[in-house]
Scaffold this motif. Sequence first.
Motif, PDB file in Angstrom:
ATOM      1  N   GLU A 108       6.035  12.339   2.458  1.00 38.25           N
ATOM      2  CA  GLU A 108       5.893  11.849   1.082  1.00 38.25           C
ATOM      3  C   GLU A 108       5.070  10.567   1.062  1.00 38.25           C
ATOM      4  O   GLU A 108       5.119   9.779   2.015  1.00 38.25           O
ATOM      5  N   THR A 109       4.359  10.365  -0.012  1.00 37.30           N
ATOM      6  CA  THR A 109       3.612   9.123  -0.143  1.00 37.30           C
ATOM      7  C   THR A 109       4.470   8.126  -0.922  1.00 37.30           C
ATOM      8  O   THR A 109       4.854   8.397  -2.061  1.00 37.30           O
ATOM      9  N   VAL A 110       4.779   7.016  -0.290  1.00 38.00           N
ATOM     10  CA  VAL A 110       5.622   6.023  -0.990  1.00 38.00           C
ATOM     11  C   VAL A 110       4.929   4.663  -1.005  1.00 38.00           C
ATOM     12  O   VAL A 110       4.179   4.322  -0.089  1.00 38.00           O
ATOM     13  N   TRP A 111       5.202   3.935  -2.061  1.00 37.95           N
ATOM     14  CA  TRP A 111       4.637   2.582  -2.173  1.00 37.95           C
ATOM     15  C   TRP A 111       5.494   1.609  -1.364  1.00 37.95           C
ATOM     16  O   TRP A 111       6.727   1.613  -1.459  1.00 37.95           O
ATOM     17  N   ARG A 156       0.838  -1.203   0.000  1.00 35.84           N
ATOM     18  CA  ARG A 156       0.000   0.000   0.000  1.00 35.84           C
ATOM     19  C   ARG A 156       0.867   1.245   0.000  1.00 35.84           C
ATOM     20  O   ARG A 156       2.078   1.168   0.260  1.00 35.84           O
ATOM     21  N   TYR A 157       0.226   2.366  -0.352  1.00 44.12           N
ATOM     22  CA  TYR A 157       0.912   3.650  -0.248  1.00 44.12           C
ATOM     23  C   TYR A 157       0.912   4.075   1.208  1.00 44.12           C
ATOM     24  O   TYR A 157      -0.115   4.024   1.879  1.00 44.12           O
ATOM     25  N   LEU A 158       2.073   4.481   1.692  1.00 45.13           N
ATOM     26  CA  LEU A 158       2.181   4.949   3.074  1.00 45.13           C
ATOM     27  C   LEU A 158       2.815   6.332   3.083  1.00 45.13           C
ATOM     28  O   LEU A 158       3.612   6.672   2.195  1.00 45.13           O
ATOM     29  N   LEU A 159       2.460   7.085   4.089  1.00 46.31           N
ATOM     30  CA  LEU A 159       3.029   8.417   4.235  1.00 46.31           C
ATOM     31  C   LEU A 159       4.338   8.293   5.010  1.00 46.31           C
ATOM     32  O   LEU A 159       4.359   7.771   6.129  1.00 46.31           O
ATOM     33  N   LYS A 160       5.448   8.718   4.350  1.00 46.48           N
ATOM     34  CA  LYS A 160       6.746   8.627   5.033  1.00 46.48           C
ATOM     35  C   LYS A 160       7.440   9.962   4.910  1.00 46.48           C
ATOM     36  O   LYS A 160       7.773  10.383   3.787  1.00 46.48           O
ATOM     37  N   ARG A 220      -3.199  -0.791  -7.695  1.00 52.81           N
ATOM     38  CA  ARG A 220      -2.864   0.541  -7.184  1.00 52.81           C
ATOM     39  C   ARG A 220      -1.751   1.227  -7.966  1.00 52.81           C
ATOM     40  O   ARG A 220      -1.750   2.429  -8.143  1.00 52.81           O
ATOM     41  N   THR A 221      -0.754   0.435  -8.418  1.00 50.15           N
ATOM     42  CA  THR A 221       0.377   1.057  -9.117  1.00 50.15           C
ATOM     43  C   THR A 221       0.289   0.819 -10.626  1.00 50.15           C
ATOM     44  O   THR A 221       1.108   1.337 -11.385  1.00 50.15           O
TER      45      THR A 221
END
Length: 270
Positions: A87-90, A80-84, A135-136
């Motif tokens: 930034e949003t990273v897969w 899933r996309y996570l906020l790191k 998702r991607t």
Amino acid sequence: MDGAMTQQQKGAADAPFYLAQGDECALFQAASDNNLPVLLKGPTGCGKTRFVSHMAAQLGRPLYTVACHDDLSAADLIGRYLLKGGETVWVDGPLTRAVREGAICYLDEVVEARKDVTVVLHPLTDDRRILPIDRTGEELEAAPGFMLVASYNPGYQNILKTLKPSTRQRFVAMEFDFPTPELEIKVVAQESGLSADRVAPLVRLAGKLRGLKGQDLEEGVSTRLIVYAATLIATGMSVDRAIEAAMIEPLTDDADVKRGLLDLVTAVFG
Ligand code: ADP
């Protein structure tokens, strides 16, 4: 190769102890050689997870194990996309990692997972061997060596939680059961450090408790619980207390049933 061990040889040397009950190691190896997914059926605590760890080490493959539960969704497996850091990273899930790396992915108790998980497994378990990531927008082709292994316990008798034939018929299936007493004594002695002659009556008791499955007990005592009892005894606990804590209490909350089980203990141990 100037004496250096290959990754496979190293893995095999460190493989966790597993005592085979039959030809399951050869069958798993053949499935792996031919890119076939494997389904392990059998009661809880009979050695399925240990078998997979052993085989992964023997084959020199990384292993991703996922204990499935009723909240586990396809996204937990895929990623899933996570906020790191703003930034949003897969972030890949364990199944995606295994597909990319050519690893073994073991889905323990797969029937517990949400229904959308089976949809993901279908294109991976036929000759396409692909994992679509909606998702991607990626469509990953499984790297050589990727293998899907799933387990389930058909004994829970929950009609809602059984594998549909359309899913089941995509796997080579192996049935597991508790080892024969002779083998189970060896397994428990090895795992606990208790001598075989002291393990033998525990295994005999387990046989009697397993005979009550479906009458007073939903599930018989597992090899895992015998290992627990033997480990407690090996570290100095009294036999009675170890049996009660590891082989009786985990099986039932019903006081009458418990009394009945303790009578069996007396019958075996005198
Ligand atoms: P399952 O995955 O079927 O629920 P596990 O693989 O976790 O069960 O087995 C439980 C324990 O029983 C293991 O940790 C190990 O100590 C022991 N065990 C059972 N069968 C074997 C076997 N054939 N060889 C080695 N250990 C075994």
